[in-house]
Design a protein around this motif. Structure first.
Motif, mmCIF file in Angstrom:
data_model
loop_
_atom_site.group_PDB
_atom_site.id
_atom_site.type_symbol
_atom_site.label_atom_id
_atom_site.label_comp_id
_atom_site.label_asym_id
_atom_site.label_seq_id
_atom_site.Cartn_x
_atom_site.Cartn_y
_atom_site.Cartn_z
ATOM 1 N N GLU A 23 55.724 -20.676 30.031
ATOM 2 C CA GLU A 23 55.665 -20.302 28.618
ATOM 3 C C GLU A 23 56.980 -20.669 27.934
ATOM 4 O O GLU A 23 58.055 -20.569 28.524
ATOM 5 N N ILE A 24 56.882 -21.093 26.677
ATOM 6 C CA ILE A 24 58.050 -21.350 25.848
ATOM 7 C C ILE A 24 58.050 -20.275 24.766
ATOM 8 O O ILE A 24 57.092 -20.142 24.012
ATOM 9 N N ILE A 25 59.126 -19.509 24.715
ATOM 10 C CA ILE A 25 59.218 -18.378 23.801
ATOM 11 C C ILE A 25 60.257 -18.696 22.735
ATOM 12 O O ILE A 25 61.388 -19.082 23.059
ATOM 13 N N ASP A 26 59.888 -18.537 21.464
ATOM 14 C CA ASP A 26 60.845 -18.723 20.375
ATOM 15 C C ASP A 26 61.830 -17.565 20.366
ATOM 16 O O ASP A 26 61.452 -16.413 20.597
ATOM 17 N N TYR A 27 63.107 -17.883 20.112
ATOM 18 C CA TYR A 27 64.149 -16.868 20.091
ATOM 19 C C TYR A 27 65.085 -17.152 18.925
ATOM 20 O O TYR A 27 65.651 -18.238 18.826
ATOM 21 N N CYS A 28 65.222 -16.171 18.047
ATOM 22 C CA CYS A 28 66.115 -16.286 16.893
ATOM 23 C C CYS A 28 67.209 -15.241 17.021
ATOM 24 O O CYS A 28 66.926 -14.077 17.304
ATOM 25 N N ASP A 29 68.452 -15.658 16.803
ATOM 26 C CA ASP A 29 69.566 -14.723 16.857
ATOM 27 C C ASP A 29 70.710 -15.265 15.997
ATOM 28 O O ASP A 29 71.446 -16.159 16.431
ATOM 29 N N PRO A 30 70.864 -14.739 14.777
ATOM 30 C CA PRO A 30 71.932 -15.216 13.895
ATOM 31 C C PRO A 30 73.333 -15.069 14.500
ATOM 32 O O PRO A 30 74.208 -15.897 14.251
ATOM 33 N N GLN A 31 73.549 -14.044 15.314
ATOM 34 C CA GLN A 31 74.854 -13.843 15.938
ATOM 35 C C GLN A 31 75.140 -14.984 16.927
ATOM 36 O O GLN A 31 76.248 -15.517 16.967
ATOM 37 N N LEU A 32 74.145 -15.366 17.721
ATOM 38 C CA LEU A 32 74.301 -16.494 18.642
ATOM 39 C C LEU A 32 74.556 -17.779 17.859
ATOM 40 O O LEU A 32 75.423 -18.579 18.222
ATOM 41 N N ASP A 33 73.806 -17.979 16.770
ATOM 42 C CA ASP A 33 74.001 -19.174 15.941
ATOM 43 C C ASP A 33 75.432 -19.240 15.415
ATOM 44 O O ASP A 33 76.064 -20.303 15.423
ATOM 45 N N ALA A 34 75.958 -18.103 14.958
ATOM 46 C CA ALA A 34 77.334 -18.055 14.447
ATOM 47 C C ALA A 34 78.334 -18.381 15.557
ATOM 48 O O ALA A 34 79.303 -19.116 15.324
ATOM 49 N N LEU A 35 78.096 -17.867 16.765
ATOM 50 C CA LEU A 35 78.980 -18.165 17.893
ATOM 51 C C LEU A 35 79.010 -19.662 18.203
ATOM 52 O O LEU A 35 80.073 -20.243 18.441
ATOM 53 N N ILE A 36 77.849 -20.284 18.189
ATOM 54 C CA ILE A 36 77.774 -21.721 18.475
ATOM 55 C C ILE A 36 78.475 -22.517 17.380
ATOM 56 O O ILE A 36 79.260 -23.433 17.670
ATOM 57 N N ARG A 37 78.244 -22.168 16.113
ATOM 58 C CA ARG A 37 78.914 -22.871 14.998
ATOM 59 C C ARG A 37 80.434 -22.705 15.104
ATOM 60 O O ARG A 37 81.191 -23.661 14.938
ATOM 61 N N ASP A 38 80.883 -21.466 15.354
ATOM 62 C CA ASP A 38 82.321 -21.195 15.476
ATOM 63 C C ASP A 38 82.921 -21.963 16.654
ATOM 64 O O ASP A 38 84.032 -22.490 16.562
ATOM 65 N N PHE A 39 82.198 -22.036 17.768
ATOM 66 C CA PHE A 39 82.673 -22.764 18.939
ATOM 67 C C PHE A 39 82.930 -24.229 18.591
ATOM 68 O O PHE A 39 83.994 -24.766 18.885
ATOM 69 N N PHE A 40 81.948 -24.873 17.941
ATOM 70 C CA PHE A 40 82.116 -26.286 17.603
ATOM 71 C C PHE A 40 83.169 -26.492 16.524
ATOM 72 O O PHE A 40 83.905 -27.479 16.540
#
Length: 152
Positions: A110-127
């Motif tokens: 199964e492929i499950i959609d996962y949304c997490d604005p905090q994770l998105d912010a961490l990835i943006r900040d990392f790059f």
């Protein structure tokens, strides 16, 4: 092939499908309308084969090759995304083009959609902190493989 309002899934008005295709710069042919409808009503992230099985119920002469070509044109137009399957052997399609991530369950495939604005912010900040001068990310999708944990 007949695609009348009676053959569409009740939640999808013909104008909705037509407008989505036209907004993506594609002509609203009967085949495209049918394939888009099937993609939207099938659960999860269907394969081209699953879309084809659903579509041939209404259009028996529709070929699997046509479904693949149409889905690829949807991807090129930004109407859908191609998602690698957990086992890597088949292409799956995701009609949800919003930013989200995918969790792959190796037990159920199964492929499950996962949304997490905090994770998105961490990835943006990392790059942003890495200051990659020769690469500018505009979007991203994290793919995580694991197993669903069954609760007692």
């Amino acid at each position: 092939m007949s695609l009348s309002p009676d053959t569409l899934h009740p939640s999808l008005a013909p104008n909705f499908l037509r407008e989505r295709l036209m907004a993506a710069g594609l002509r609203a042919t009967q085949q495209r309308l049918l394939i888009l409808e099937c993609l939207l009503v099938l659960p999860g992230h269907p394969t081209a084969e699953q879309v084809h099985r659903q579509a041939v119920e209404q259009a028996p002469s529709l070929s699997l090759g046509t479904v693949y070509k149409t889905l690829d044109s949807f991807v090129a137009a930004g109407l859908t995304k191609r998602v690698a399957s957990a086992e890597g052997s088949s292409r799956r399609y995701d009609a949800d083009c919003t930013e989200h991530h995918h969790l792959f369950c190796t037990n159920t495939q199964e492929i499950i959609d996962y949304c997490d604005p905090q994770l998105d912010a961490l990835i943006r900040d990392f790059f942003a902190a890495k200051g990659l001068s020769d690469f500018q990310p505009h979007s991203f999708s994290l793919h995580i493989t694991g197993n669903k944990v069954l609760k007692d």
